[in-house]
Scaffold this motif. Structure first.
Motif, short mmCIF file in Angstrom:
data_model
loop_
_atom_site.label_atom_id
_atom_site.label_comp_id
_atom_site.label_asym_id
_atom_site.label_seq_id
_atom_site.Cartn_x
_atom_site.Cartn_y
_atom_site.Cartn_z
N ASP A 117 0.84 -1.18 0.00
CA ASP A 117 0.00 0.00 0.00
C ASP A 117 0.89 1.25 0.00
N ILE A 118 0.76 2.06 -1.05
CA ILE A 118 1.64 3.23 -1.21
C ILE A 118 1.51 4.20 -0.04
N TRP A 119 0.30 4.41 0.45
CA TRP A 119 0.10 5.35 1.56
C TRP A 119 0.85 4.87 2.81
N GLU A 120 0.69 3.60 3.12
CA GLU A 120 1.39 3.05 4.29
C GLU A 120 2.90 3.06 4.08
N MET A 121 3.35 2.74 2.86
CA MET A 121 4.78 2.78 2.56
C MET A 121 5.37 4.14 2.89
N GLU A 122 4.72 5.19 2.40
CA GLU A 122 5.30 6.52 2.49
C GLU A 122 5.10 7.18 3.85
N ASP A 125 6.03 3.72 6.89
CA ASP A 125 7.36 3.09 6.79
C ASP A 125 8.42 4.05 6.25
N HIS A 126 7.98 5.17 5.67
CA HIS A 126 8.89 6.17 5.08
C HIS A 126 9.79 5.52 4.01
N VAL A 127 9.17 4.64 3.24
CA VAL A 127 9.81 3.99 2.10
C VAL A 127 9.10 4.49 0.85
N PHE A 128 9.87 4.87 -0.16
CA PHE A 128 9.27 5.48 -1.34
C PHE A 128 9.41 4.57 -2.56
#
Length: 386
Positions: A117-122, A125-128
């Motif tokens: 999930d892009i929202w959770e990633m960014e 998790d602060h992963v892009f």
């Protein structure tokens, strides 16, 4: 000026019939299946949809329609596009519209390439993302400069956040002023004010000494002000439309931001206002800017005074630095009235005052702002905007 590295990935085709120059060449590099993304019916009514479909068919592409992208694109819409892209095995995304359509497609391009999930990633998790479907952009409403960067403003309705999400860059952008001619006048003006807002918020960042980036920014701001005034007299003025379209691109292609930490506090406040009210972005900025600047100008009087003199062309003679700075804010406020943008939230049709505290409690506080604002002061600003 701070240290920087500058590179730019987007090829720009600018001017009359720019799509005829861009698409035959650029579509050769695309795969077989192209997602054609757009908003409501205006792209079809104006004939742009049929024109672009013609180029796609000539290039032998299979077209997958992704329509209905709303003015404040939602994360749910992003997920819809990503599912469609996977199902149809899309090779390339062509975004046709304004900032909302382009922003949505940037994140679709990222989400389609990952199961995470892009929202959770960014945000958790602060992963892009590092893999994207390739995309191009055809601009039909200028002002956001969305075609010129990889940032996208997306509304997560579940969390009540309207925030910047990082996604794909467009490999190319088509900027043809003809495609903006069918837009309502109010939409054109509010879009152009967004460009002015981008420029001001970059200019008022740090460092607070004058840089080359700032001097270029002054020219962009003067250009926007001048050409909005031209359009107020003649909305069909081609040259003014052209200038504003390129000014929008210049404000967001990174040139004005080189060596800067930008402000963008007005944008952060307006984004959260939009999360709760779905309001027009440019109009919200027009209401917020003068009020916010009255709360800030004493903390960066030198910058505000220079903007008053160099952008609003107010003579410095006989004025203290703070007096000149305040005169510039008054000029901005007068300009907003002159071009018919609202000066209060009530004029925008916002009727629920209870959202103001929610906005103040949840908006981002930016690093480049010349004054460290408290949540209480942001609420005070919002109540003054009411």
């Amino acid at each position: 000026m701070k240290d920087f590295i500058y590179a730019y990935p987007t090829k720009v085709y600018f001017g009359a019939k720019a799509a005829a120059k861009a698409l035959p060449a650029e579509l050769e590099k695309a795969g077989k299946t192209v997602m054609l993304a757009y908003g409501g019916g205006s792209v079809k009514r104006s004939g742009v949809y049929d024109e672009i479909c013609g180029y796609l068919k000539e290039a032998g592409k299979e077209v997958v329609d992704f329509s209905g992208i709303m003015p404040n694109p939602t994360y749910e819409k992003v997920q819809e596009g990503a599912v469609l892209a996977r199902e149809k095995k899309v090779d390339f995304i062509l975004a046709v519209g304004g900032g909302s359509v382009i922003d949505c497609c940037k994140i679709v391009a990222a989400q389609a390439m990952t199961d995470k999930d892009i929202w959770e990633m960014e945000f958790k998790d602060h992963v892009f993302p590092s893999e994207f479907l390739p995309m191009g952009a055809i601009v039909t409403a200028s002002g956001t400069g969305a075609e010129m960067n990889n940032g996208a403003v997306i509304t997560n309705q579940d969390t009540k956040q309207k925030a910047g999400v990082l996604g794909a860059y467009a490999s190319f952008a088509v900027l043809d002023p003809a495609y903006t001619m069918s837009l309502p006048a109010r939409q054109v003006i509010s879009g152009a004010f967004d460009t002015l807002s981008h420029s001001m918020e970059t200019y008022l960042g740090s460092p607070r000494d004058v840089t080359l980036s700032d001097e270029i920014g002054e020219a962009v701001m003067r250009n926007v002000i001048r050409n909005i005034k031209v359009l107020m007299l003649d909305m069909e003025d081609w040259e003014a439309r052209s200038e504003l379209m390129w000014a929008s691109a210049m404000a967001e292609n990174g040139i004005l931001k080189i060596g800067k930490v930008t402000d963008f506090q007005a944008h952060q406040i307006e984004h959260q206002l939009g999360a709760y009210t779905d309001c027009n972005h440019g109009q919200g900025l027009a209401v917020i800017h003068p009020v916010l600047y009255r709360h800030m100008y004493k903390d960066s009087a030198k910058q505000f005074a220079r903007m008053a003199e160099k952008v609003w062309e107010i003579p410095a003679e006989g004025k203290s630095e703070e007096e000149l700075a305040l005169a510039g804010i008054e000029a901005l406020e007068g300009f907003i009235r002159e071009i018919g943008l609202p000066s209060t939230f009530r004029e925008m049709g916002i009727t629920d005052k209870s959202v103001l505290k929610k906005v103040a409690d949840t908006c981002n506080l930016t690093a480049g702002c010349c004054k460290k604002l408290s949540r209480e002061e942001i609420l005070e600003i919002l109540e003054e905007c009411w």
